[in-house]
Design an enzyme around this catalytic site. Structure first.
Site, PDB file in Angstrom:
ATOM      1  N   CYS A   1      -7.923  -9.370  10.667  1.00  0.00           N
ATOM      2  CA  CYS A   1      -7.173 -10.070   9.717  1.00  0.00           C
ATOM      3  C   CYS A   1      -6.585 -11.499  10.382  1.00  0.00           C
ATOM      4  O   CYS A   1      -6.583 -12.661   9.694  1.00  0.00           O
ATOM      5  CB  CYS A   1      -6.061  -9.182   8.906  1.00  0.00           C
ATOM      6  SG  CYS A   1      -6.979  -7.897   7.901  1.00  0.00           S
TER       7      CYS A   1
ATOM      8  N   CYS B   1      -3.373  -5.647  11.334  1.00  0.00           N
ATOM      9  CA  CYS B   1      -4.689  -5.817  11.361  1.00  0.00           C
ATOM     10  C   CYS B   1      -4.918  -7.028  12.325  1.00  0.00           C
ATOM     11  O   CYS B   1      -4.861  -8.036  11.813  1.00  0.00           O
ATOM     12  CB  CYS B   1      -5.447  -5.953   9.872  1.00  0.00           C
ATOM     13  SG  CYS B   1      -7.051  -6.468  10.092  1.00  0.00           S
TER      14      CYS B   1
END
Length: 105
Positions: A34, A31
């Site tokens: 993230c 991600c």
């Protein structure tokens, strides 16, 4: 330097059940957002004493992510006494996170 807790399906409920609020970052290795928010959370862990910070990898712990209806990542959920108090979906700059979490810092 404050430590960010690494959570899993087995430790999650015990960690979020305390009186001290815990901000949980639901994330995954792949991600991009993230990765953007990770250093911000490290800064918050060092600067804030009002809550602890934990990370839960959704790929390795799908049971917990599913139980809390985490549909997109990053999702940050602040728990107090085992109850969800605040949910932030998506990466945000530090000042926006602090504004969202102001009542807990």
């Amino acid at each position: 330097m404050a430590e960010i807790l690494t959570l899993n399906d087995g430790t999650f409920n015990d960690t979020i059940s305390g009186e001290k609020p815990v901000l949980v970052d639901f994330w995954a290795e792949w991600c991009g957002p993230c990765k953007v928010i990770a250093p911000i959370l490290e800064e918050l862990a060092d600067e804030q004493e009002g809550f602890d910070i934990g990370k839960l990898n959704v790929d390795h712990n799908p049971q917990t992510a599913g139980a809390h209806d985490v549909m997109s990542i990053p999702t940050l959920i602040l728990f107090k006494d085992g109850v969800e108090k605040k949910r932030i979906v998506g990466a945000a700059p530090k000042h926006k996170l602090l504004a969202e979490l102001a009542e807990f810092v």
